[in-house]
Design a protein around this motif. Structure first.
Motif, short mmCIF file in Angstrom:
data_model
loop_
_atom_site.label_atom_id
_atom_site.label_comp_id
_atom_site.label_asym_id
_atom_site.label_seq_id
_atom_site.Cartn_x
_atom_site.Cartn_y
_atom_site.Cartn_z
N LEU A 157 -2.63 5.95 -2.99
CA LEU A 157 -1.96 7.20 -3.33
C LEU A 157 -2.12 8.24 -2.22
O LEU A 157 -1.17 8.92 -1.83
CB LEU A 157 -2.53 7.77 -4.64
CG LEU A 157 -1.94 7.25 -5.94
CD1 LEU A 157 -2.78 7.72 -7.12
CD2 LEU A 157 -0.50 7.70 -6.11
N MET A 158 -3.33 8.35 -1.69
CA MET A 158 -3.57 9.30 -0.60
C MET A 158 -2.78 8.92 0.63
O MET A 158 -2.21 9.78 1.31
CB MET A 158 -5.07 9.36 -0.28
CG MET A 158 -5.41 10.30 0.86
SD MET A 158 -4.91 12.01 0.53
CE MET A 158 -6.14 12.44 -0.72
N LEU A 159 -2.69 7.62 0.94
CA LEU A 159 -1.91 7.17 2.08
C LEU A 159 -0.44 7.54 1.91
O LEU A 159 0.21 8.03 2.84
CB LEU A 159 -2.06 5.65 2.24
CG LEU A 159 -1.20 5.00 3.34
CD1 LEU A 159 -1.51 5.60 4.70
CD2 LEU A 159 -1.41 3.48 3.35
N ALA A 160 0.10 7.34 0.70
CA ALA A 160 1.51 7.69 0.45
C ALA A 160 1.74 9.18 0.67
O ALA A 160 2.75 9.58 1.28
CB ALA A 160 1.89 7.30 -0.97
N ARG A 161 0.81 10.01 0.21
CA ARG A 161 0.96 11.46 0.39
C ARG A 161 0.89 11.85 1.86
O ARG A 161 1.63 12.72 2.32
CB ARG A 161 -0.12 12.19 -0.42
CG ARG A 161 0.05 12.05 -1.93
CD ARG A 161 -1.16 12.55 -2.67
NE ARG A 161 -1.09 12.21 -4.09
CZ ARG A 161 -2.16 11.97 -4.85
NH1 ARG A 161 -3.38 12.02 -4.32
NH2 ARG A 161 -2.00 11.68 -6.14
N LEU A 162 0.00 11.22 2.58
CA LEU A 162 -0.12 11.51 4.01
C LEU A 162 1.15 11.10 4.76
O LEU A 162 1.61 11.80 5.67
CB LEU A 162 -1.33 10.79 4.60
CG LEU A 162 -2.70 11.36 4.20
CD1 LEU A 162 -3.81 10.39 4.62
CD2 LEU A 162 -2.93 12.72 4.85
N ASP B 142 1.81 -2.68 -9.35
CA ASP B 142 0.52 -2.88 -10.02
C ASP B 142 0.45 -2.12 -11.36
O ASP B 142 -0.20 -2.59 -12.29
CB ASP B 142 -0.63 -2.41 -9.12
CG ASP B 142 -0.75 -3.27 -7.87
OD1 ASP B 142 -0.25 -4.41 -7.88
OD2 ASP B 142 -1.32 -2.79 -6.87
N ALA B 143 1.10 -0.94 -11.42
CA ALA B 143 1.04 -0.11 -12.63
C ALA B 143 2.41 0.52 -12.84
O ALA B 143 2.65 1.65 -12.41
CB ALA B 143 -0.05 0.95 -12.49
N PRO B 144 3.35 -0.18 -13.49
CA PRO B 144 4.76 0.26 -13.55
C PRO B 144 5.00 1.58 -14.25
O PRO B 144 6.05 2.19 -14.04
CB PRO B 144 5.45 -0.89 -14.31
CG PRO B 144 4.54 -2.06 -14.15
CD PRO B 144 3.16 -1.50 -14.11
N THR B 145 4.07 2.04 -15.09
CA THR B 145 4.31 3.28 -15.83
C THR B 145 3.34 4.39 -15.44
O THR B 145 3.20 5.37 -16.18
CB THR B 145 4.21 3.02 -17.35
OG1 THR B 145 2.90 2.56 -17.67
CG2 THR B 145 5.25 2.02 -17.81
N ALA B 146 2.71 4.27 -14.30
CA ALA B 146 1.74 5.29 -13.88
C ALA B 146 2.46 6.56 -13.43
O ALA B 146 3.17 6.54 -12.42
CB ALA B 146 0.87 4.75 -12.75
N LEU C 221 2.31 0.48 -5.49
CA LEU C 221 1.56 1.08 -6.60
C LEU C 221 2.23 0.79 -7.94
O LEU C 221 1.56 0.49 -8.92
CB LEU C 221 1.46 2.60 -6.39
CG LEU C 221 0.47 3.07 -5.33
CD1 LEU C 221 0.78 4.50 -4.90
CD2 LEU C 221 -0.96 2.99 -5.87
N LEU C 222 3.56 0.88 -7.97
CA LEU C 222 4.29 0.66 -9.22
C LEU C 222 4.36 -0.82 -9.59
O LEU C 222 4.50 -1.16 -10.76
CB LEU C 222 5.69 1.26 -9.12
CG LEU C 222 5.71 2.80 -9.08
CD1 LEU C 222 7.10 3.32 -8.76
CD2 LEU C 222 5.20 3.37 -10.40
#
Length: 323
Positions: free
Chosen positions: A10-15, A35-39, A32-33
């Protein structure tokens, strides 16, 4: 080393977003999605990123998936979905989403858009009633009033719109938005002297108001009076907002009125390149016609009328230039 390190990804995506590496960021959100489709912490930024990059289909799909979760701010989701439905030519679906925006930063805008969709569907009074029932305070009330006036204008009821805004202006005589809108409406209803009075008061309150300067300058130029003053007003507006195509259009028009045809032509061509607006096209066509480029003028009018068949300015310009 740790592919499942969710917080790090998540931090990498924001950067990556902060560095405007949007494709790389989308790759990380996709992982990310997977691994966790509804996060929600991945769904929402992934949807916004898709919309920012013009991928409406993916953005819509992600927003709808997020809407089915327990994401707390459903108002924002409905607002963006309403915009997407409106842009894709689905006014009923858009209206349904806008009606479900019950709070948040987009509340007033959503209600305004819903009212405009109702007016476009021939349900003017229902649109007005929606605005009247909207809880608002301070400047929000002014925004709703301006929207109601716009509904009346769109329905061809300029005088009613002016009456509405004039009443509000009596209560708030120094409100810049009310001054500006009542000025434009007054001129549309044949009262250019009221436009001048209102805009001069606006400029007394805020001398560097580019659209106020432009409105007064264009009014003078269009009436063919006090052209030197008109040029000074519009030139100042251009300095304040050099990338505004409508202000450039006004500058080209005052050049035309002054007989400076080549300057008018180059300025209007630049404005039209920035925004292919029908009124800019009408001005450009008239200048082209005047300098002897009549085939180009006719072609420009015909092409623009195909895109805007009901535009009254285009129609009157074509009629004026008929050989």
């Amino acid at each position: 080393q740790q592919p499942g390190a969710r917080e790090a990804r998540l931090m990498l995506a924001r950067l990556l977003i902060s560095e405007r590496r949007y494709d790389d960021a989308r790759t990380q959100y996709t992982r990310l999605l997977d691994d966790a489709p509804t996060a929600p912490d991945a769904l929402y930024p992934a949807a916004m990123l898709a919309l920012q990059q013009g991928d409406a289909k993916q953005g819509r799909a992600l927003l709808e998936r997020l809407l089915a979760t327990d994401y707390p701010d459903k108002h924002t989701l409905h607002f963006f979905l309403g915009q997407l439905e409106e842009e894709s030519g689905q006014p009923d679906a858009a209206l349904s989403h806008y009606r479900q925006v019950g709070g948040g930063e987009q509340f007033i805008v959503a209600r305004s858009r819903a009212a405009q969709l109702l007016q476009q569907a021939g349900r003017l009074e229902e649109g007005r009633a929606l605005l009247h029932s909207t809880a608002a305070s301070g400047n929000e009330k002014v925004q709703l009033l301006l929207t109601e006036a716009q509904l009346l204008r769109n329905a061809g009821q300029d005088k009613e719109a002016l009456t509405l805004l004039e009443a509000a202006l009596k209560r708030q005589p120094d409100n810049l938005e009310l001054l500006y809108d009542t000025a434009l409406l007054a001129e549309r209803t044949g009262k250019p002297e009221v436009l001048e009075q209102r805009i001069r008061h606006l400029l007394h309150l805020k001398p560097d108001h580019p659209h106020g300067l432009n409105a007064l300058g264009y009014s003078l130029a269009d009436r063919g009076i006090r052209l030197d003053e008109a040029e000074q007003l519009i030139a100042k507006a251009v300095r304040l907002a050099p990338e505004d195509p409508f202000i450039l259009d006004s500058l080209g028009w005052v050049f035309f009125r002054q007989g400076r045809h080549e300057e008018a032509l180059s300025t209007l061509q630049r404005a039209f390149k920035m925004k292919a607006d029908p009124e800019i096209a009408a001005h450009l066509a008239e200048v082209l016609w005047t300098v002897g480029r009549r085939d180009e003028a006719q072609r420009l009018l015909s092409d623009t009328l195909r895109a805007h068949p009901d535009n009254s300015v285009l129609k009157s310009t074509r009629q004026k230039l008929q050989p």
